[in-house]
Design an enzyme around this catalytic site. Structure first.
Site, PDB file in Angstrom:
ATOM      1  N   ASN A  14      45.120  35.548  35.377  1.00  0.00           N
ATOM      2  CA  ASN A  14      45.186  36.634  34.378  1.00  0.00           C
ATOM      3  C   ASN A  14      46.468  36.540  33.551  1.00  0.00           C
ATOM      4  OD1 ASN A  14      42.858  38.624  34.398  1.00  0.00           O
ATOM      5  ND2 ASN A  14      43.217  38.351  36.589  1.00  0.00           N
ATOM      6  N   HIS A 108      41.424  45.683  37.925  1.00  0.00           N
ATOM      7  CA  HIS A 108      40.757  45.715  39.224  1.00  0.00           C
ATOM      8  C   HIS A 108      39.425  44.970  39.064  1.00  0.00           C
ATOM      9  CE1 HIS A 108      39.783  47.244  43.194  1.00  0.00           C
ATOM     10  NE2 HIS A 108      38.576  47.519  42.739  1.00  0.00           N
ATOM     11  N   ASP A 149      44.281  52.564  42.508  1.00  0.00           N
ATOM     12  CA  ASP A 149      43.055  52.399  41.694  1.00  0.00           C
ATOM     13  C   ASP A 149      42.480  53.721  41.182  1.00  0.00           C
ATOM     14  OD1 ASP A 149      43.161  49.653  42.188  1.00  0.00           O
ATOM     15  OD2 ASP A 149      41.953  49.822  44.010  1.00  0.00           O
ATOM     16  N   GLU A 178      37.392  39.278  33.289  1.00  0.00           N
ATOM     17  CA  GLU A 178      38.788  39.754  33.395  1.00  0.00           C
ATOM     18  C   GLU A 178      39.646  39.079  32.334  1.00  0.00           C
ATOM     19  OE1 GLU A 178      40.718  39.763  37.290  1.00  0.00           O
ATOM     20  OE2 GLU A 178      38.768  39.819  38.253  1.00  0.00           O
TER      21      GLU A 178
HETATM   22  C1  GRF Z   1      42.093  39.310  39.948  1.00  0.00           C
HETATM   23  O1  GRF Z   1      40.768  39.265  40.387  1.00  0.00           O
HETATM   24  C2  GRF Z   1      42.490  40.739  39.668  1.00  0.00           C
HETATM   25  O2  GRF Z   1      41.455  41.524  39.201  1.00  0.00           O
HETATM   26  C3  GRF Z   1      42.910  41.225  41.018  1.00  0.00           C
HETATM   27  O3  GRF Z   1      43.559  40.129  41.611  1.00  0.00           O
HETATM   28  C4  GRF Z   1      43.063  38.909  41.061  1.00  0.00           C
HETATM   29  C5  GRF Z   1      44.240  38.161  40.542  1.00  0.00           C
HETATM   30  O4  GRF Z   1      43.897  36.880  40.099  1.00  0.00           O
HETATM   31  N1  GRF Z   1      43.665  42.454  40.924  1.00  0.00           N
HETATM   32  P1  GRF Z   1      44.957  35.995  39.308  1.00  0.00           P
HETATM   33  O5  GRF Z   1      46.218  35.891  40.155  1.00  0.00           O
HETATM   34  O6  GRF Z   1      45.236  36.669  38.005  1.00  0.00           O
HETATM   35  O7  GRF Z   1      44.297  34.674  39.129  1.00  0.00           O
END
Ligand code: GRF
Length: 205
Positions: A14, A108, A149, A178
């Protein structure tokens, strides 16, 4: 210019999606710092590769880690306007939540208010969604308050999971979305197009 701190704990996909999207609104946003509770995570490598300052934080005093009071001082000295939790697994202390009211968001990997709360993170979320036999899942971006959350929802996108046969397949489908929805919300925030009216959050066109 919106000065953002991104909090991470994991592989950082992310964080990468945010960094990839920034050229679209470079004049409005800068990722000023990355904060992690895990010293050896992929997200910190991504931060290093982009020459972004990173800090380690721990609730318990440890060498090389800031405690949350020290972190708050850093957030202030770095003039951070906005905090993005991108896979950060620890609870943000109330003192920071209060100081940054409506200025902390989290992503989330399920459609809140279902499948959230303490202990619901990572594959545990996708396992619970799978076990429920739900036919849709998808990411939620929400404001952070003092309860896991729980803060008001900013954006969600439903993903059809009627055909999956493992929690891993749900994770894969949701993660793709995401990577679109979090940069989208950050862009809207940078344009001051995320507004709260009577406790309901709206995204303006
Ligand atoms: C993602 O699925 C996010 O929604 C959750 O933790 C994961 C993190 O993934 N809160 P990354 O480290 O961004 O690849």
């Amino acid at each position: 210019m919106l000065r953002i701190a991104v909090f991470v704990s994991g592989r950082g996909s992310n964080l990468r999606s945010i960094l990839d999207s920034i050229p679209e609104y470079l004049d409005k946003v800068t990722i000023q710092a990355v904060i992690s509770n895990k010293p050896d995570c992929g997200a910190l490598e991504i931060a290093d590769a982009h020459n972004i300052r990173s800090y380690l934080v721990s609730a318990i005093k440890k060498d090389d880690f800031l405690n949350y009071d020290e972190l708050l001082e850093i957030l202030i000295s770095e003039k951070i306007d906005f905090i993005v939790l991108a896979g950060f697994l620890k609870k943000i202390p109330d003192e920071i939540v209060d100081k940054f009211k409506h200025r902390i968001i989290n992503i989330h990997p399920a459609l809140l208010p279902s499948f959230g709360g303490k202990g619901m993170y990572g594959m545990k979320v996708h396992q619970a969604v799978f076990d429920s036999s739900a036919k849709v899942s998808g990411p939620t971006v929400h404001f952070v308050d003092s309860v896991y959350d729980n803060g008001n929802i900013i954006a969600q996108e439903a993903v059809d999971i009627s055909d999956v046969d493992s929690p891993g397949q749900i994770a894969e489908k949701v993660l793709k979305v995401e990577h679109k929805i979090l940069p989208f919300v950050i862009k809207k925030i940078s344009e001051q197009k995320v507004v709260v009216k009577n406790n309901r959050v709206y995204i303006l066109n």
